[in-house]
Design a protein around this motif. Structure first.
Motif, PDB file in Angstrom:
ATOM      1  N   GLN A 255       0.716  -1.290   0.120  1.00  0.00           N
ATOM      2  CA  GLN A 255      -0.010   0.129  -0.182  1.00  0.00           C
ATOM      3  C   GLN A 255       0.869   1.279   0.027  1.00  0.00           C
ATOM      4  O   GLN A 255       0.574   2.070  -0.798  1.00  0.00           O
ATOM      5  N   ALA A 256       1.952   1.021   0.860  1.00  0.00           N
ATOM      6  CA  ALA A 256       2.835   2.278   0.789  1.00  0.00           C
ATOM      7  C   ALA A 256       3.445   2.691  -0.517  1.00  0.00           C
ATOM      8  O   ALA A 256       3.673   3.803  -1.052  1.00  0.00           O
ATOM      9  N   VAL A 266       0.049  11.274 -10.316  1.00  0.00           N
ATOM     10  CA  VAL A 266      -0.855  12.526 -10.143  1.00  0.00           C
ATOM     11  C   VAL A 266      -0.112  13.727  -9.865  1.00  0.00           C
ATOM     12  O   VAL A 266      -0.457  14.574 -10.728  1.00  0.00           O
ATOM     13  N   LEU A 267       0.756  13.737  -9.159  1.00  0.00           N
ATOM     14  CA  LEU A 267       1.285  15.018  -8.835  1.00  0.00           C
ATOM     15  C   LEU A 267       2.468  15.436  -9.714  1.00  0.00           C
ATOM     16  O   LEU A 267       2.708  16.573 -10.139  1.00  0.00           O
ATOM     17  N   ILE A 268       3.218  14.386 -10.212  1.00  0.00           N
ATOM     18  CA  ILE A 268       4.382  14.549 -11.035  1.00  0.00           C
ATOM     19  C   ILE A 268       4.094  14.687 -12.612  1.00  0.00           C
ATOM     20  O   ILE A 268       4.421  15.414 -13.336  1.00  0.00           O
ATOM     21  N   LEU A 269       3.408  13.397 -12.897  1.00  0.00           N
ATOM     22  CA  LEU A 269       3.098  13.313 -14.279  1.00  0.00           C
ATOM     23  C   LEU A 269       1.649  13.876 -14.553  1.00  0.00           C
ATOM     24  O   LEU A 269       1.286  13.917 -15.775  1.00  0.00           O
ATOM     25  N   GLY A 270       0.854  14.476 -13.662  1.00  0.00           N
ATOM     26  CA  GLY A 270      -0.394  15.021 -14.049  1.00  0.00           C
ATOM     27  C   GLY A 270      -1.352  14.194 -14.580  1.00  0.00           C
ATOM     28  O   GLY A 270      -2.226  14.638 -15.043  1.00  0.00           O
ATOM     29  N   GLN A 271      -1.426  12.804 -14.085  1.00  0.00           N
ATOM     30  CA  GLN A 271      -2.484  12.015 -14.354  1.00  0.00           C
ATOM     31  C   GLN A 271      -3.803  12.308 -13.613  1.00  0.00           C
ATOM     32  O   GLN A 271      -3.581  12.883 -12.428  1.00  0.00           O
ATOM     33  N   ASP A 272      -4.987  11.544 -14.100  1.00  0.00           N
ATOM     34  CA  ASP A 272      -6.019  11.972 -13.313  1.00  0.00           C
ATOM     35  C   ASP A 272      -6.158  10.760 -12.122  1.00  0.00           C
ATOM     36  O   ASP A 272      -5.781   9.646 -12.453  1.00  0.00           O
ATOM     37  N   PRO A 273      -6.476  11.212 -11.019  1.00  0.00           N
ATOM     38  CA  PRO A 273      -6.548  10.277  -9.827  1.00  0.00           C
ATOM     39  C   PRO A 273      -7.519   9.163 -10.194  1.00  0.00           C
ATOM     40  O   PRO A 273      -7.161   8.249  -9.727  1.00  0.00           O
ATOM     41  N   ALA A 274      -8.534   9.505 -10.992  1.00  0.00           N
ATOM     42  CA  ALA A 274      -9.397   8.100 -11.505  1.00  0.00           C
ATOM     43  C   ALA A 274      -8.330   6.950 -11.873  1.00  0.00           C
ATOM     44  O   ALA A 274      -8.996   5.972 -12.002  1.00  0.00           O
ATOM     45  N   GLN A 275      -7.311   7.458 -12.432  1.00  0.00           N
ATOM     46  CA  GLN A 275      -6.440   6.311 -13.141  1.00  0.00           C
ATOM     47  C   GLN A 275      -5.586   5.584 -12.106  1.00  0.00           C
ATOM     48  O   GLN A 275      -5.089   4.403 -12.508  1.00  0.00           O
ATOM     49  N   TRP A 276      -5.788   5.757 -10.661  1.00  0.00           N
ATOM     50  CA  TRP A 276      -5.320   5.316  -9.601  1.00  0.00           C
ATOM     51  C   TRP A 276      -6.194   4.700  -8.686  1.00  0.00           C
ATOM     52  O   TRP A 276      -6.397   5.288  -7.521  1.00  0.00           O
ATOM     53  N   PRO A 277      -7.018   3.654  -9.142  1.00  0.00           N
ATOM     54  CA  PRO A 277      -8.190   3.220  -7.801  1.00  0.00           C
ATOM     55  C   PRO A 277      -7.410   2.436  -6.909  1.00  0.00           C
ATOM     56  O   PRO A 277      -6.346   2.248  -6.899  1.00  0.00           O
ATOM     57  N   PRO A 278      -8.364   2.343  -5.738  1.00  0.00           N
ATOM     58  CA  PRO A 278      -7.693   1.667  -4.733  1.00  0.00           C
ATOM     59  C   PRO A 278      -7.123   0.349  -4.793  1.00  0.00           C
ATOM     60  O   PRO A 278      -7.620  -0.387  -5.829  1.00  0.00           O
ATOM     61  N   LEU A 279      -5.962   0.001  -4.090  1.00  0.00           N
ATOM     62  CA  LEU A 279      -5.497  -1.081  -4.582  1.00  0.00           C
ATOM     63  C   LEU A 279      -6.107  -2.320  -3.474  1.00  0.00           C
ATOM     64  O   LEU A 279      -6.242  -3.478  -4.217  1.00  0.00           O
ATOM     65  N   PHE A 280      -6.341  -2.290  -2.271  1.00  0.00           N
ATOM     66  CA  PHE A 280      -7.093  -3.385  -1.637  1.00  0.00           C
ATOM     67  C   PHE A 280      -8.326  -2.871  -1.155  1.00  0.00           C
ATOM     68  O   PHE A 280      -8.744  -1.845  -1.301  1.00  0.00           O
ATOM     69  N   ASP A 281      -9.196  -3.886  -0.730  1.00  0.00           N
ATOM     70  CA  ASP A 281     -10.861  -3.785  -0.386  1.00  0.00           C
ATOM     71  C   ASP A 281     -10.957  -4.210   0.875  1.00  0.00           C
ATOM     72  O   ASP A 281     -11.400  -5.352   1.043  1.00  0.00           O
ATOM     73  N   ALA A 282     -10.230  -3.774   1.857  1.00  0.00           N
ATOM     74  CA  ALA A 282     -10.455  -4.481   3.144  1.00  0.00           C
ATOM     75  C   ALA A 282     -10.244  -5.803   3.154  1.00  0.00           C
ATOM     76  O   ALA A 282     -11.261  -6.627   3.662  1.00  0.00           O
ATOM     77  N   PRO A 283      -8.969  -6.333   3.257  1.00  0.00           N
ATOM     78  CA  PRO A 283      -9.005  -7.762   3.201  1.00  0.00           C
ATOM     79  C   PRO A 283      -9.129  -8.540   4.644  1.00  0.00           C
ATOM     80  O   PRO A 283      -9.543  -9.590   4.666  1.00  0.00           O
ATOM     81  N   TRP A 284      -9.169  -7.546   5.849  1.00  0.00           N
ATOM     82  CA  TRP A 284      -9.578  -8.092   7.092  1.00  0.00           C
ATOM     83  C   TRP A 284     -11.011  -8.522   7.096  1.00  0.00           C
ATOM     84  O   TRP A 284     -11.656  -9.092   7.994  1.00  0.00           O
ATOM     85  N   LEU A 285     -11.897  -7.966   6.107  1.00  0.00           N
ATOM     86  CA  LEU A 285     -13.261  -8.283   6.203  1.00  0.00           C
ATOM     87  C   LEU A 285     -13.738  -9.482   5.365  1.00  0.00           C
ATOM     88  O   LEU A 285     -14.666  -9.984   4.910  1.00  0.00           O
TER      89      LEU A 285
END
Length: 446
Positions: A255-256, A266-285
């Protein structure tokens, strides 16, 4: 667009002399750049109609160039603390080659279905760049079925970046704490370093064979999570605790790293945040093995593992073949990772550890066919125990290879590191004292 560049951004590459720098740059250009160029060409061809013959003809060259880059090239620059760079190189060559195989076999051009608002007009160059770095395939037709977690981060760009920076810092801190804690269970075994040796004198074919068999470059030492001095019940309790910490260590570390790549995009290459969806979906659940591996855990390697093992075995065993093949491919992938660390890494540990996940999922499918419902309720803990049981084997393999010996940011904060080491050492001493206490109380535990 998800970068799989697993280089530690805080670890500045250095060499001892100008000549050394020139030599390393020359080697990088001659060994790593060619397969990456070939990888890019394969991506362009994969989205271009009527190029399947060319792709199939180019793929063998991609394989040879990747093997040539993964073995003679020393990304650690002869510095043992930076041996993870060599691990990242071998992982990247493995992933790119497997992805290129999928592109070569595709009968139709790959189609990008989602584009950021700023890049709504189709572009062969931009689509190829997104394809070669978009490991999950988010927004592409070939990623049908991949689970993308719901977005929970701020929707505005400033808030998104700020949140991601905080997330990267928090997860990196916890990663360091857990790495120190795991090492503290047995510093002599988990924390020693015997060095790293690249055997460049071996024949090229020998180096290539090393990918598939327990023969690698690394010369790191490690130790087992199973303490033979303890009775079985305490030995398993201790190893399970270490394995659980290692699972969380893997989660926060990935995750880090993903957060750092997101910030870069996003910050350096100027990409849309939508191109980086969450990586995990609460695996503890997670409520089952299927839920854990198919939805909750990261899906970065999903397509890679299906191409390498799932799809080939599915033609023989159907649905069961997809599951068995994917986990066997995962075993191969993780063994390739370990060979860069330890030339004595044992392939069977990865095969058994990951391979036994497949029967569990197949049994879950059978349960659903018979009862008409998914595994849930008390049955959930049975499958949690299944992951823990075979996770012990996986973590033991990683521990023996010396995976947890690398320094983290916590190692540069002595007060925090010493506190963690003290607490874990005291707890481990307490575990080792339990048998003596039971003997003194005349209590016998089978």
């Amino acid at each position: 667009m998800e970068s799989f560049t697993l280089l530690r951004l805080h670890d500045t590459v250095g060499v001892s002399s100008t000549n050394g720098l020139i030599e390393e740059v020359t080697t990088f250009i001659s060994h790593v750049v060619p397969p990456m160029l070939c990888y890019f060409v394969m991506a362009v061809l994969a989205i271009t109609p009527q190029t399947r013959t060319i792709r199939l003809a180019l793929f063998p060259a991609m394989v040879l160039l990747a093997l040539r880059a993964a073995f003679p090239m020393d990304m650690s620059l002869k510095i043992t603390e930076r041996t993870l760079h060599q691990v990242y190189l071998q992982i990247w060559m493995f992933v790119t080659t497997t992805r290129a195989l999928g592109w070569a076999m595709a009968r139709k051009p790959l189609v990008r279905q989602l584009r950021p608002v700023s890049c709504s007009t189709p572009s062969t160059l931009m689509d190829a760049l997104d394809l070669l770095s978009n490991i999950r395939g988010y927004g592409w037709d070939w990623s049908c079925g991949v689970h993308i977690p719901c977005e929970t981060r701020p929707s505005n760009r400033t808030g998104f970046i700020f949140y991601t920076i905080l997330s990267a810092a928090a997860h990196a801190f916890v990663f360091g704490i857990l790495n120190t804690a795991i090492r503290s269970f047995s510093p002599a075994s988990f924390g020693t370093l015997s060095g790293f040796i690249l055997d460049d004198t071996r024949p090229f074919l020998h180096r290539a064979i090393g990918v598939c068999f327990p023969v690698g470059h690394g010369n790191f030492s490690g130790g087992s999570i199973f303490d033979e001095s303890l009775p079985f019940y305490l030995r398993f309790l201790r190893s399970s605790l270490i394995s659980t910490l290692a699972l969380v260590w893997n989660y926060v570390g990935l995750q880090a790293l993903y957060d750092l790549c997101t910030i870069l995009g996003v910050l350096i290459l100027g990409q849309d945040p939508a191109q980086w969806p969450p990586l995990f979906d609460a695996p503890w659940l997670a409520t089952s093995l299927t839920d854990f591996w198919g939805r909750r855990w990261h899906q970065l390697l999903r397509h890679t593992l299906l191409v390498l093992g799932g799809y080939p075995l599915s033609s023989i065993l159907g649905r069961a073949g997809i599951v068995i093949g994917a986990f066997l491919a995962s075993a191969v992938f993780h063994h390739v990772e370990l060979t860069a660390l330890n030339n004595n890494s044992e392939f069977w540990r990865m095969v058994v550890g990951f391979g036994m996940m497949a029967p569990g999922i197949i049994i879950e499918d059978a349960f659903k066919d018979v009862t008409g419902r998914n595994v849930r309720g008390l049955s959930r803990w049975v499958w949690t125990g299944w992951i823990l049981l075979w996770g012990n084997v996986i973590v033991d393999g990683f521990m023996r290879a010396g995976m947890f010996r690398f320094p983290t940011l916590i190692d540069f904060a002595p007060p925090v590191r010493m506190l963690v080491e003290y607490l874990v050492t005291e707890f481990d001493n307490w575990l080792h004292a339990i048998p003596s206490v039971l003997v003194a109380w005349n209590i016998t535990v089978a």
